[in-house]
Write a protein that holds these residues in place. Structure first.
Motif, PDB file in Angstrom:
ATOM      1  N   SER A   1       0.838  -1.198   0.000  1.00  0.00           N
ATOM      2  CA  SER A   1       0.000   0.000   0.000  1.00  0.00           C
ATOM      3  C   SER A   1       0.871   1.245   0.000  1.00  0.00           C
ATOM      4  O   SER A   1       1.917   1.285   0.645  1.00  0.00           O
ATOM      5  CB  SER A   1      -0.909   0.051   1.235  1.00  0.00           C
ATOM      6  N   CYS A   2       0.416   2.251  -0.719  1.00  0.00           N
ATOM      7  CA  CYS A   2       0.986   3.587  -0.644  1.00  0.00           C
ATOM      8  C   CYS A   2      -0.117   4.478  -0.080  1.00  0.00           C
ATOM      9  O   CYS A   2      -1.281   4.356  -0.482  1.00  0.00           O
ATOM     10  CB  CYS A   2       1.423   4.060  -2.029  1.00  0.00           C
ATOM     11  N   PHE A   3       0.215   5.340   0.855  1.00  0.00           N
ATOM     12  CA  PHE A   3      -0.839   6.103   1.520  1.00  0.00           C
ATOM     13  C   PHE A   3      -0.405   7.548   1.745  1.00  0.00           C
ATOM     14  O   PHE A   3       0.782   7.856   1.831  1.00  0.00           O
ATOM     15  CB  PHE A   3      -1.222   5.460   2.860  1.00  0.00           C
ATOM     16  N   ASP A   4      -1.417   8.409   1.818  1.00  0.00           N
ATOM     17  CA  ASP A   4      -1.195   9.825   2.089  1.00  0.00           C
ATOM     18  C   ASP A   4      -1.669  10.122   3.506  1.00  0.00           C
ATOM     19  O   ASP A   4      -2.865  10.126   3.776  1.00  0.00           O
ATOM     20  CB  ASP A   4      -1.969  10.678   1.085  1.00  0.00           C
ATOM     21  N   PRO A   5      -0.750  10.352   4.443  1.00  0.00           N
ATOM     22  CA  PRO A   5      -1.179  10.665   5.813  1.00  0.00           C
ATOM     23  C   PRO A   5      -1.646  12.100   5.970  1.00  0.00           C
ATOM     24  O   PRO A   5      -2.131  12.489   7.031  1.00  0.00           O
ATOM     25  CB  PRO A   5       0.091  10.418   6.628  1.00  0.00           C
ATOM     26  N   GLY A   6      -1.481  12.897   4.907  1.00  0.00           N
ATOM     27  CA  GLY A   6      -1.822  14.309   4.990  1.00  0.00           C
ATOM     28  C   GLY A   6      -0.634  15.137   5.440  1.00  0.00           C
ATOM     29  O   GLY A   6       0.324  14.617   6.034  1.00  0.00           O
ATOM     30  N   PRO A   7      -0.635  16.438   5.157  1.00  0.00           N
ATOM     31  CA  PRO A   7       0.451  17.305   5.630  1.00  0.00           C
ATOM     32  C   PRO A   7       0.473  17.342   7.149  1.00  0.00           C
ATOM     33  O   PRO A   7      -0.577  17.307   7.794  1.00  0.00           O
ATOM     34  CB  PRO A   7       0.100  18.671   5.024  1.00  0.00           C
ATOM     35  N   MET A   8       1.684  17.412   7.704  1.00  0.00           N
ATOM     36  CA  MET A   8       1.822  17.351   9.165  1.00  0.00           C
ATOM     37  C   MET A   8       2.412  18.632   9.728  1.00  0.00           C
ATOM     38  O   MET A   8       3.151  19.345   9.049  1.00  0.00           O
ATOM     39  CB  MET A   8       2.690  16.153   9.559  1.00  0.00           C
ATOM     40  N   THR A   9       2.110  18.873  10.984  1.00  0.00           N
ATOM     41  CA  THR A   9       2.555  20.101  11.638  1.00  0.00           C
ATOM     42  C   THR A   9       4.066  20.157  11.814  1.00  0.00           C
ATOM     43  O   THR A   9       4.609  21.228  12.093  1.00  0.00           O
ATOM     44  CB  THR A   9       1.895  20.240  13.024  1.00  0.00           C
TER      45      THR A   9
ATOM     46  N   VAL B   1      -3.030   6.373  10.207  1.00  0.00           N
ATOM     47  CA  VAL B   1      -3.198   5.717   8.907  1.00  0.00           C
ATOM     48  C   VAL B   1      -2.328   4.461   8.808  1.00  0.00           C
ATOM     49  O   VAL B   1      -2.853   3.364   8.541  1.00  0.00           O
ATOM     50  CB  VAL B   1      -2.896   6.689   7.748  1.00  0.00           C
ATOM     51  N   PRO B   2      -0.999   4.537   8.991  1.00  0.00           N
ATOM     52  CA  PRO B   2      -0.218   3.302   8.922  1.00  0.00           C
ATOM     53  C   PRO B   2      -0.567   2.297  10.020  1.00  0.00           C
ATOM     54  O   PRO B   2      -0.441   1.088   9.811  1.00  0.00           O
ATOM     55  CB  PRO B   2       1.234   3.783   9.054  1.00  0.00           C
ATOM     56  N   VAL B   3      -1.018   2.783  11.178  1.00  0.00           N
ATOM     57  CA  VAL B   3      -1.436   1.862  12.236  1.00  0.00           C
ATOM     58  C   VAL B   3      -2.585   0.983  11.747  1.00  0.00           C
ATOM     59  O   VAL B   3      -2.579  -0.243  11.899  1.00  0.00           O
ATOM     60  CB  VAL B   3      -1.843   2.633  13.506  1.00  0.00           C
ATOM     61  N   ARG B   4      -3.583   1.599  11.136  1.00  0.00           N
ATOM     62  CA  ARG B   4      -4.739   0.835  10.661  1.00  0.00           C
ATOM     63  C   ARG B   4      -4.360  -0.077   9.504  1.00  0.00           C
ATOM     64  O   ARG B   4      -4.832  -1.211   9.410  1.00  0.00           O
ATOM     65  CB  ARG B   4      -5.868   1.778  10.257  1.00  0.00           C
ATOM     66  N   LEU B   5      -3.524   0.409   8.605  1.00  0.00           N
ATOM     67  CA  LEU B   5      -3.114  -0.436   7.483  1.00  0.00           C
ATOM     68  C   LEU B   5      -2.325  -1.654   7.962  1.00  0.00           C
ATOM     69  O   LEU B   5      -2.409  -2.730   7.377  1.00  0.00           O
ATOM     70  CB  LEU B   5      -2.269   0.379   6.498  1.00  0.00           C
TER      71      LEU B   5
ATOM     72  N   ASP C   1      -4.167   4.701  -0.654  1.00  0.00           N
ATOM     73  CA  ASP C   1      -5.075   4.946   0.460  1.00  0.00           C
ATOM     74  C   ASP C   1      -4.953   6.396   0.906  1.00  0.00           C
ATOM     75  O   ASP C   1      -3.856   6.920   1.079  1.00  0.00           O
ATOM     76  CB  ASP C   1      -4.710   4.008   1.621  1.00  0.00           C
ATOM     77  N   GLU C   2      -6.106   7.046   1.064  1.00  0.00           N
ATOM     78  CA  GLU C   2      -6.137   8.413   1.581  1.00  0.00           C
ATOM     79  C   GLU C   2      -6.951   8.437   2.866  1.00  0.00           C
ATOM     80  O   GLU C   2      -8.133   8.113   2.857  1.00  0.00           O
ATOM     81  CB  GLU C   2      -6.754   9.368   0.555  1.00  0.00           C
ATOM     82  N   HIS C   3      -6.294   8.781   3.967  1.00  0.00           N
ATOM     83  CA  HIS C   3      -6.965   8.916   5.257  1.00  0.00           C
ATOM     84  C   HIS C   3      -7.778   7.666   5.593  1.00  0.00           C
ATOM     85  O   HIS C   3      -8.951   7.743   5.966  1.00  0.00           O
ATOM     86  CB  HIS C   3      -7.852  10.155   5.274  1.00  0.00           C
ATOM     87  N   CYS C   4      -7.153   6.504   5.415  1.00  0.00           N
ATOM     88  CA  CYS C   4      -7.753   5.206   5.748  1.00  0.00           C
ATOM     89  C   CYS C   4      -8.900   4.834   4.811  1.00  0.00           C
ATOM     90  O   CYS C   4      -9.765   4.019   5.182  1.00  0.00           O
ATOM     91  CB  CYS C   4      -8.226   5.170   7.197  1.00  0.00           C
ATOM     92  N   ASN C   5      -8.920   5.383   3.616  1.00  0.00           N
ATOM     93  CA  ASN C   5      -9.924   5.031   2.618  1.00  0.00           C
ATOM     94  C   ASN C   5      -9.242   4.625   1.316  1.00  0.00           C
ATOM     95  O   ASN C   5      -8.523   5.432   0.718  1.00  0.00           O
ATOM     96  CB  ASN C   5     -10.864   6.209   2.340  1.00  0.00           C
ATOM     97  N   PRO C   6      -9.433   3.368   0.857  1.00  0.00           N
ATOM     98  CA  PRO C   6      -8.908   2.996  -0.463  1.00  0.00           C
ATOM     99  C   PRO C   6      -9.487   3.926  -1.523  1.00  0.00           C
ATOM    100  O   PRO C   6     -10.709   4.135  -1.577  1.00  0.00           O
ATOM    101  CB  PRO C   6      -9.401   1.557  -0.647  1.00  0.00           C
ATOM    102  N   SER C   7      -8.632   4.511  -2.345  1.00  0.00           N
ATOM    103  CA  SER C   7      -9.062   5.568  -3.263  1.00  0.00           C
ATOM    104  C   SER C   7      -8.366   5.419  -4.607  1.00  0.00           C
ATOM    105  O   SER C   7      -7.298   4.816  -4.697  1.00  0.00           O
ATOM    106  CB  SER C   7      -8.730   6.953  -2.682  1.00  0.00           C
ATOM    107  N   PRO C   8      -8.957   5.977  -5.663  1.00  0.00           N
ATOM    108  CA  PRO C   8      -8.228   6.055  -6.929  1.00  0.00           C
ATOM    109  C   PRO C   8      -7.119   7.091  -6.820  1.00  0.00           C
ATOM    110  O   PRO C   8      -7.266   8.096  -6.120  1.00  0.00           O
ATOM    111  CB  PRO C   8      -9.303   6.481  -7.935  1.00  0.00           C
ATOM    112  N   SER C   9      -6.018   6.834  -7.488  1.00  0.00           N
ATOM    113  CA  SER C   9      -4.932   7.817  -7.501  1.00  0.00           C
ATOM    114  C   SER C   9      -5.068   8.667  -8.765  1.00  0.00           C
ATOM    115  O   SER C   9      -6.174   8.840  -9.268  1.00  0.00           O
ATOM    116  CB  SER C   9      -3.576   7.115  -7.413  1.00  0.00           C
ATOM    117  N   LYS C  10      -3.982   9.195  -9.277  1.00  0.00           N
ATOM    118  CA  LYS C  10      -4.054  10.140 -10.395  1.00  0.00           C
ATOM    119  C   LYS C  10      -4.711   9.525 -11.625  1.00  0.00           C
ATOM    120  O   LYS C  10      -4.332   8.461 -12.091  1.00  0.00           O
ATOM    121  CB  LYS C  10      -2.628  10.610 -10.735  1.00  0.00           C
TER     122      LYS C  10
END
Length: 308
Positions: free
Chosen positions: A156-164, A206-210, A232-241
């Motif tokens: 899996s490749c996932f986007d955890p979102g931008p971080m602080t 996100v990686p914890v759940r995956l 995966d985006e925010h724990c949701n399997p999603s289409p990429s580009k």
């Protein structure tokens, strides 16, 4: 723990040698650089985002595939988790990558992956193209595993979102909002016009759940690679580009998958072979460094934060 400069491919090879023969239930590849202002090269001589964010992972994952395949089962496959980014969609406009021009790799162009041509380098372009490399690598690896009949590893490749942790960088962009403190009920509402910059603790979910739920096993259980699996985006399997009227280009070009794989293989195959460490030394050095899906959610979250 083993200390290694993952931007140095020789040191990545040493990590693979040290882990050889070790049971690996989950491999989280999270180390990376973000939008360096000027073009830099790794100790191995590659553009920094391309070398650290992609090539080191390509080498690490392939170097440890036997260990991963042996540790997993069809019911509970070993996980390979690659941290990606929604920046793979294209060059950002108003803070949204889906509004900008597609990256060259999305159009199947591998001519200048390391942005060496005069004027080619742009911080977010370099970061986004490396992120897209990870998406294509994920798809091609899962496709090869499927064709080989290996059902014990899910990628899996996932986007955890931008971080602080990079707020000083994101604060300079349009449509970025400091996320900690925003009520859960309001997050989806804000997402329509801004991107929340999340705390590392939230992003680590996100990686914890995956790693610990059936969500991470989906890529090797679905017959089609790519669409609604592997990304995966925010724990949701999603289409990429994919193609958009204002932004042609795709992450679903299987020819580009294979071409990128062969290119990465040629760049990493030139390294000298490293002998495996003695069994006793591996057990002593790597006992705490091996991330497994059997760890508690808290333990894995802490490990994910360390890797980030």
């Amino acid at each position: 723990f083993l200390r290694a400069d993952l931007a140095n491919l020789s040191e990545v090879s040493q990590v693979c040698a040290a882990l050889r023969g070790t049971r690996l239930s989950c491999l989280v590849c999270a180390a990376g650089a973000t939008a360096l202002p000027t073009r830099r090269e790794t100790p191995s001589g590659h553009e920094y985002h391309f070398g650290l964010n992609f090539l080191s992972r390509f080498l690490l994952v392939n170097g440890l595939m036997e260990e991963l395949a042996a540790a997993g089962s069809e019911a509970d496959p070993a996980r390979v988790l690659l941290v990606g980014s929604g920046r793979h969609w294209g060059e950002p406009v108003l803070g949204f990558s889906s509004l900008g021009r597609p990256l060259p790799l999305a159009s199947g162009c591998l001519d200048d992956l390391q942005l060496e041509e005069p004027g080619a380098y742009d911080p977010w372009k370099a970061f986004g193209q490396a992120a897209l490399c990870n998406v294509l690598f994920t798809y091609e690896l899962q496709r090869r595993l499927r064709d080989e009949g290996t059902c014990t590893v899910a990628v899996s490749c996932f986007d955890p979102g931008p971080m602080t942790t990079k707020w000083s960088l994101y604060a300079q962009e349009e449509n970025r909002m400091y996320g900690p403190g925003v009520p859960v009920w309001a997050r989806d509402l804000f997402s329509y016009w801004t991107r929340l910059v999340r705390s590392p603790e939230d992003a680590a979910e996100v990686p914890v759940r995956l790693a610990t739920t059936d969500l991470g096993a989906l890529p090797c259980k679905r017959p089609q690679v790519g669409w609604n699996s592997c990304w995966d985006e925010h724990c949701n399997p999603s289409p990429s580009k994919y193609w958009l009227p204002w932004s042609w280009g795709t992450s679903y070009d299987e020819v580009a998958w294979a071409q990128l794989w062969e290119h990465a293989a040629s760049l990493t195959s030139r390294l000298p072979q490293v002998a495996a460490a003695p069994d006793g030394e591996v057990g002593k050095l790597m006992q705490e460094a091996c991330v497994t899906a059997a760890q508690s959610r808290v333990g894995l979250k802490e490990e994910a934060l360390t890797l980030v």
